[in-house]
Structure formats: C-alpha cells, structure tokens
Design an enzyme around this catalytic site. Structure first.
Site, PDB file in Angstrom:
ATOM      1  N   ASN A  23     -17.993  32.972 -12.610  1.00  0.00           N
ATOM      2  CA  ASN A  23     -19.217  33.445 -11.968  1.00  0.00           C
ATOM      3  C   ASN A  23     -20.452  32.701 -12.424  1.00  0.00           C
ATOM      4  OD1 ASN A  23     -17.638  35.135 -10.517  1.00  0.00           O
ATOM      5  ND2 ASN A  23     -18.134  36.985 -11.649  1.00  0.00           N
ATOM      6  N   ARG A  94     -17.546  34.932  -0.975  1.00  0.00           N
ATOM      7  CA  ARG A  94     -18.897  35.457  -0.779  1.00  0.00           C
ATOM      8  C   ARG A  94     -19.945  34.648  -1.535  1.00  0.00           C
ATOM      9  NH1 ARG A  94     -20.192  39.495   0.642  1.00  0.00           N
ATOM     10  NH2 ARG A  94     -21.785  39.705  -0.958  1.00  0.00           N
ATOM     11  N   CYS A 118     -15.903  42.638   1.700  1.00  0.00           N
ATOM     12  CA  CYS A 118     -14.651  42.252   1.043  1.00  0.00           C
ATOM     13  C   CYS A 118     -13.952  43.540   0.644  1.00  0.00           C
ATOM     14  CB  CYS A 118     -14.946  41.347  -0.149  1.00  0.00           C
ATOM     15  SG  CYS A 118     -15.440  42.253  -1.602  1.00  0.00           S
ATOM     16  N   ARG A 123     -20.941  44.892   0.533  1.00  0.00           N
ATOM     17  CA  ARG A 123     -21.585  43.771  -0.149  1.00  0.00           C
ATOM     18  C   ARG A 123     -22.575  43.020   0.745  1.00  0.00           C
ATOM     19  NH1 ARG A 123     -17.373  40.892  -3.907  1.00  0.00           N
ATOM     20  NH2 ARG A 123     -19.289  40.265  -4.972  1.00  0.00           N
ATOM     21  N   PRO A 124     -23.612  43.739   1.178  1.00  0.00           N
ATOM     22  CA  PRO A 124     -24.633  43.087   2.020  1.00  0.00           C
ATOM     23  C   PRO A 124     -25.388  42.020   1.242  1.00  0.00           C
ATOM     24  CG  PRO A 124     -25.348  45.259   1.316  1.00  0.00           C
ATOM     25  CD  PRO A 124     -23.927  45.114   0.846  1.00  0.00           C
ATOM     26  N   VAL A 125     -26.199  41.238   1.957  1.00  0.00           N
ATOM     27  CA  VAL A 125     -27.006  40.197   1.294  1.00  0.00           C
ATOM     28  C   VAL A 125     -28.486  40.408   1.594  1.00  0.00           C
ATOM     29  CG1 VAL A 125     -25.179  38.454   1.155  1.00  0.00           C
ATOM     30  CG2 VAL A 125     -26.599  38.626   3.228  1.00  0.00           C
ATOM     31  N   ASP A 126     -28.856  41.654   1.941  1.00  0.00           N
ATOM     32  CA  ASP A 126     -30.254  41.934   2.302  1.00  0.00           C
ATOM     33  C   ASP A 126     -31.230  41.586   1.173  1.00  0.00           C
ATOM     34  OD1 ASP A 126     -28.809  44.138   1.078  1.00  0.00           O
ATOM     35  OD2 ASP A 126     -30.653  45.282   1.265  1.00  0.00           O
ATOM     36  N   LEU A 127     -30.810  41.774  -0.067  1.00  0.00           N
ATOM     37  CA  LEU A 127     -31.727  41.489  -1.185  1.00  0.00           C
ATOM     38  C   LEU A 127     -31.947  39.985  -1.353  1.00  0.00           C
ATOM     39  CD1 LEU A 127     -30.474  44.145  -3.770  1.00  0.00           C
ATOM     40  CD2 LEU A 127     -32.306  44.346  -2.080  1.00  0.00           C
ATOM     41  N   ILE A 330     -21.224  50.388  -9.369  1.00  0.00           N
ATOM     42  CA  ILE A 330     -21.723  49.150  -8.764  1.00  0.00           C
ATOM     43  C   ILE A 330     -21.170  48.962  -7.353  1.00  0.00           C
ATOM     44  CG2 ILE A 330     -21.870  46.632  -8.998  1.00  0.00           C
ATOM     45  CD1 ILE A 330     -23.406  48.076 -11.192  1.00  0.00           C
ATOM     46  N   ARG A 400      -7.843  33.121  -7.985  1.00  0.00           N
ATOM     47  CA  ARG A 400      -9.281  32.951  -7.763  1.00  0.00           C
ATOM     48  C   ARG A 400     -10.048  32.974  -9.087  1.00  0.00           C
ATOM     49  NH1 ARG A 400     -11.948  36.364  -3.114  1.00  0.00           N
ATOM     50  NH2 ARG A 400     -13.580  35.031  -3.930  1.00  0.00           N
TER      51      ARG A 400
HETATM   52  C1  EPZ Z   1     -21.494  39.193  -8.717  1.00  0.00           C
HETATM   53  O1  EPZ Z   1     -21.324  39.594  -7.365  1.00  0.00           O
HETATM   54  C2  EPZ Z   1     -20.118  38.755  -9.193  1.00  0.00           C
HETATM   55  N1  EPZ Z   1     -19.645  37.636  -8.389  1.00  0.00           N
HETATM   56  C3  EPZ Z   1     -19.131  39.920  -9.079  1.00  0.00           C
HETATM   57  O2  EPZ Z   1     -17.887  39.480  -9.617  1.00  0.00           O
HETATM   58  C4  EPZ Z   1     -19.657  41.072  -9.928  1.00  0.00           C
HETATM   59  O3  EPZ Z   1     -18.788  42.175  -9.792  1.00  0.00           O
HETATM   60  C5  EPZ Z   1     -21.068  41.458  -9.465  1.00  0.00           C
HETATM   61  O4  EPZ Z   1     -21.935  40.294  -9.527  1.00  0.00           O
HETATM   62  C6  EPZ Z   1     -21.677  42.547 -10.331  1.00  0.00           C
HETATM   63  O5  EPZ Z   1     -21.735  42.133 -11.666  1.00  0.00           O
HETATM   64  C7  EPZ Z   1     -20.138  36.394  -8.635  1.00  0.00           C
HETATM   65  O6  EPZ Z   1     -20.960  36.201  -9.513  1.00  0.00           O
HETATM   66  C8  EPZ Z   1     -19.611  35.289  -7.787  1.00  0.00           C
HETATM   67  P1  EPZ Z   1     -24.412  42.063  -6.920  1.00  0.00           P
HETATM   68  P2  EPZ Z   1     -22.633  39.883  -6.449  1.00  0.00           P
HETATM   69  O7  EPZ Z   1     -25.297  41.411  -5.947  1.00  0.00           O
HETATM   70  O8  EPZ Z   1     -23.732  38.987  -6.845  1.00  0.00           O
HETATM   71  C9  EPZ Z   1     -25.347  45.507  -3.809  1.00  0.00           C
HETATM   72  C10 EPZ Z   1     -15.565  39.127  -9.663  1.00  0.00           C
HETATM   73  O9  EPZ Z   1     -14.623  39.907  -9.738  1.00  0.00           O
HETATM   74  N2  EPZ Z   1     -26.122  44.480  -3.089  1.00  0.00           N
HETATM   75  O10 EPZ Z   1     -24.852  42.175  -8.354  1.00  0.00           O
HETATM   76  O11 EPZ Z   1     -22.194  39.906  -5.045  1.00  0.00           O
HETATM   77  C11 EPZ Z   1     -23.851  45.222  -3.806  1.00  0.00           C
HETATM   78  O12 EPZ Z   1     -23.256  45.726  -2.633  1.00  0.00           O
HETATM   79  C12 EPZ Z   1     -16.737  39.430  -8.744  1.00  0.00           C
HETATM   80  O13 EPZ Z   1     -15.684  38.059 -10.326  1.00  0.00           O
HETATM   81  C13 EPZ Z   1     -26.901  44.867  -2.002  1.00  0.00           C
HETATM   82  O14 EPZ Z   1     -26.940  46.040  -1.629  1.00  0.00           O
HETATM   83  O15 EPZ Z   1     -22.973  41.382  -6.907  1.00  0.00           O
HETATM   84  C14 EPZ Z   1     -23.388  45.935  -5.048  1.00  0.00           C
HETATM   85  O16 EPZ Z   1     -23.206  47.307  -4.742  1.00  0.00           O
HETATM   86  C15 EPZ Z   1     -16.524  40.719  -7.959  1.00  0.00           C
HETATM   87  N3  EPZ Z   1     -27.616  43.925  -1.347  1.00  0.00           N
HETATM   88  C16 EPZ Z   1     -24.564  45.789  -6.015  1.00  0.00           C
HETATM   89  O17 EPZ Z   1     -25.702  45.440  -5.199  1.00  0.00           O
HETATM   90  C17 EPZ Z   1     -27.606  42.606  -1.729  1.00  0.00           C
HETATM   91  O18 EPZ Z   1     -28.298  41.789  -1.102  1.00  0.00           O
HETATM   92  C18 EPZ Z   1     -24.383  44.690  -7.044  1.00  0.00           C
HETATM   93  O19 EPZ Z   1     -24.025  43.518  -6.353  1.00  0.00           O
HETATM   94  C19 EPZ Z   1     -26.804  42.235  -2.838  1.00  0.00           C
HETATM   95  C20 EPZ Z   1     -26.084  43.188  -3.510  1.00  0.00           C
END
Ligand code: EPZ
Length: 422
Positions: A23, A94, A118, A123-127, A330, A400
């Site tokens: 990551n 993603r 997934c 896992r939206p990307v709105d933020l 999370i 992966r």
């Molecule tokens: C990263 O995912 C990691 N992946 C994930 O690891 C890890 O579980 C996660 O961070 C939390 O630590 C990589 O780094 C490639 P987030 P990411 O944005 O960035 C919500 C693994 O097993 N959210 O911190 O996608 C989201 O749905 C993977 O190696 C929004 O609502 O995680 C989640 O509930 C799995 N809008 C929470 O925030 C957004 O725009 C945290 O997600 C972005 C996220």
C-alpha cells in the site's frame, strides 16, 4: 485456479523476511507522474497489484522497468502520451484512482475510470474528488469516468476531510505538491504509507510538513525532480506473520519488522498473552504454553487497530479462551472470512459491523474459499492451527498482497503447499 493446502499442527520456529509495503508502493509508483525525471523505488514487493499498477502507468506512456527480480522499480514519465486511465485496468485494482491527482497536477487534465466497488464495500471516491475540487479542479462524471481539468494549473486550498481516507489523502498530497500556493489537508490519514509518500515527495523536492500529525501543509513548487526511495516495510504483512506463532505456538523473528509500524496491533497481541520484542533485525514473537486470552478489537485509522489485520486477528480469537468482540468500523462488509472460519468449527456470530467470537478448543481442517485479500490469509493462519488438512481455494486473492507466502511459511516449519486447478 490454484489452491493452498495447509496441514495443521506443530509449533513454528525460524525467521521470515518482511517485504516492502504494497500500500506504500501503490501510491509511490504514481508519484512518477509528477516529474519528468526518473524515480527509482527499492525494496519493492513482488505482487500482482504492483504488476497491475505497472500496466496502468505504461498505458499512460510512462516507463516502468523491473530490476533485481522485481525488488527495484525504475520509473519514468518523461513522455506521457495518454491521459485516460481505462476501466479495464482500473476495475482490477481500486488504487488505480491514485493516478488522478498526479496526472492532473502535472498536465492540467486527466480522465480516470471510477473504480467501482469491491468485495469489502462500496468504496466511493467522493473524498478524492472533493479534495481536488478544493484545489480548483473542474470535474465532470461521464459514462463511468471522471473528466478532470485544471487549465491554469491547480491552486492551493484547504481540504477538511469529514472522515479519514488513506487514498484521498494520498491523491490530494500528490496533487498539492505542484499546486500554486499553500494547501492544508485537515483530518488527513497518518498511516505509515502516507508518511512514506511524504518522505519520497520531499526527496523529489516537494515542500511538505505534518504528515505524521493528521494536518499536512504543502507549499506548491514549480516542478519536482527525480529521486531514489526505499519502500517502507509492509506493516500488514508483518502483522499477518506475527500471528503465525501466536496461533500455532513457537517463536518467529520477522526480519525488518518495526514496533512503530504495528503499535496498536502489538498491544492487542500482548493483551492476548503473546510476547512481542524488538531485536536487532526486527520483531520476535513468541507464544509460550497455555491458552490465548480473548481480547476485543475495534478497527480505526492509524494509529488505531488496522482494518487490514482484522480478519487475521479473528483467526487467532477462534481458539482463544473466552469471548472476543471485533468491531469493523472502516468497511461495511469485511467479515466474509467468518462463514469460512465457521466451516472449520469456529463459533462466530456476525451482526452488522460486529462479530462475536466464542473461543473453541480446536479448529478442524476443511475446504474453504478465499473471498478477498486479507480474508484469504486469515484462512491460512487458521489452517496452520487446525487439526487435519485445510484447502483454501481462489488463492489469486493472496497473490495481490503476499509474496512467496508458501515459501515464507515453509521456512518456519509450516506444512503448506500450493496446487493448481483444485
Ligand atoms: C487503503 O484503501 C488501503 N488500500 C486499504 O487496504 C485499507 O484497508 C484502507 O486504506 C484503510 O486503511 C491501499 O492503500 C491501496 P480509505 P482506501 O479511503 O484508500 C470511505 C488491503 O487489504 N471512503 O481510507 O481505499 C471508504 O469507503 C486494502 O491492502 C469514502 O467514503 O481506504 C472506507 O469506508 C483493503 N469516500 C473509509 O472511507 C472516499 O472518497 C476508509 O477508506 C474514500 C473513502
């Protein structure tokens, strides 16, 4: 599709080398898009996700050369000739969304497919998008793609994240390095992978402060230069292998392990009765005789208990003495390993984001199915401690995020083999 067969029983002893962090590498690689000079990453992990990111960057015109059996990645994005990150690649992984910020910052426009959900959640990307808009980006969603433009370049802005997001922090941090003026990221993620990205960007000439505090301040600069950067140790692989002697008994040294990467997790192991100590070469984990104590877990952003170790910790709790309550705060669907562990005799009740695990004396080997990356390795850990043979199918999930898992576990005495087509 390959399967992994684990025959349980017997304490484990020896040492396991821990690789560079998946990551971290998945956000360090897109950083090459920020500069026309070469970026070299050392201590890179050999994983299918890294291959997918390589494929994506190459589709944009970047060059990625894998050296020393994949442990060194030489990247260059001098001649980018395509600004579209295609759905066919993005849907496989993603983290592909992490090319959006750097590409927009350097070239003023980017078209990136929305990643889609997934197994573990929507896992939206709105933020990610809101952060870039706060820096002046003009975004349009069309046919599943984000069309992003910043004709006069990005401008510094204040981004106040409503929830901590690792990926959104990474996208915003990379974009801000070339924005005109100052950007402040509030309620930013503080994971070691964020810190590693900030260190690498600083090596490239970025001006960044506060990456360990949750508030990151970035002064934009004209351009970034090349750099060489070692990928930080993978704290999730580390935590996963720390659980092997915890579940089976024995003593294992995880080479390259660092206590500051696994603080909250190591505290929980200590609470459960496992000894964790720092050595000159890493972290030593030992389970003396006697039962494991059940402990409660709530997943949280760093420095809290990592969601990526929740499935593995559940495997340990299945044979602990007492009842453990694991709260997954999370992701909305990250207990898919529970029904598979129950096939092995575990006593688990799942209600929404809470799993209650009542310890049983021993798990029994069974055919089980991997559903996602971290669930797959929790089944292997359970199989190491179970009576008899466990066959884990769909182990492509494992590839992966875990390099040479069979070889590493064999190295500490596990009876494990990979077979194809079962
Ligand atoms: C990263 O995912 C990691 N992946 C994930 O690891 C890890 O579980 C996660 O961070 C939390 O630590 C990589 O780094 C490639 P987030 P990411 O944005 O960035 C919500 C693994 O097993 N959210 O911190 O996608 C989201 O749905 C993977 O190696 C929004 O609502 O995680 C989640 O509930 C799995 N809008 C929470 O925030 C957004 O725009 C945290 O997600 C972005 C996220």
């Amino acid at each position: 599709m390959d399967s992994i067969i684990v025959t349980g029983g017997g304490a484990l002893k020896g040492e396991i080398p821990i690789a560079g962090a998946k990551n971290a590498c998945l956000t360090l690689m897109p950083a090459t898009l920020l500069s026309d000079e070469p970026l070299t990453l050392t201590n890179a992990p050999r994983l299918s996700d890294i291959k997918t990111m390589t494929e994506l960057l190459a589709s944009l015109g970047a060059e990625v050369t894998s050296l020393q059996d994949g442990q060194v990645l030489a990247l260059s994005s001098h001649d980018l000739d395509n600004h579209v990150a295609d759905y066919d690649i993005v849907r496989k992984m993603r983290a592909s969304i992490l090319v959006l910020g750097p590409m927009l910052a350097r070239h003023g426009h980017a078209v990136v497919s929305l990643p889609g959900g997934c197994a573990i959640g929507a896992r939206p990307v709105d933020l990610h998008l809101k952060a870039l808009e706060a820096m002046g980006a003009e975004l349009e969603l069309k046919e599943g793609y984000v069309h992003a433009r910043a004709p006069g370049g990005l401008k510094g802005g204040v981004v106040d994240f409503p929830i901590v997001s690792v990926g959104a922090t990474e996208n915003a941090l990379m974009a801000a390095t070339l924005a005109k003026g100052t950007t402040v990221l509030k309620n930013a993620a503080r994971e070691p992978e964020i810190v590693d990205l900030a260190v690498c960007l600083r090596r490239m000439g970025a001006q960044i402060e506060g990456e360990e505090t949750g508030t990151i301040t970035i002064q934009g600069v004209e351009r970034l230069h090349g750099a060489t950067h070692p990928v930080v140790t993978d704290r999730i692989e580390l935590g996963t292998y720390m659980l092997a002697p915890a579940i089976c008994g024995g003593e294992v040294e995880c080479l390259g392990g660092r206590m500051d990467l696994v603080g909250a997790f190591a505290e929980k192991l200590h609470e459960a009765g496992i000894e964790v100590s720092e050595t000159k070469r890493g972290l030593k984990v030992a389970r003396k005789n006697g039962p494991i104590k059940a402990v409660d877990v709530i997943t949280a952003p760093f420095p809290g208990f990592p969601t990526d170790l929740q499935a593995q910790m559940m495997a340990l709790m299945c044979t602990a003495e007492g009842t453990s309550v694991l709260e997954e705060r999370i992701f909305e669907n990250r207990f898919m390993h529970a029904p598979e562990l129950m096939r092995m005799g575990a006593n688990i009740e799942v209600h929404g984001g809470t799993a209650t695990v009542r310890g049983v004396d021993i798990l029994k080997g069974a055919p089980v199915m991997a559903t996602d990356l971290r669930a797959s390795v929790s089944l292997i850990l359970a199989g190491l401690a179970a009576e008899g043979e466990t066959v884990v199918s769909r182990v492509y999930h494992l590839d992966r995020g875990y390099e040479h898992v069979v070889r590493k576990l064999e190295g500490i005495g596990a009876k494990i083999e990979r077979v194809s087509g079962r």
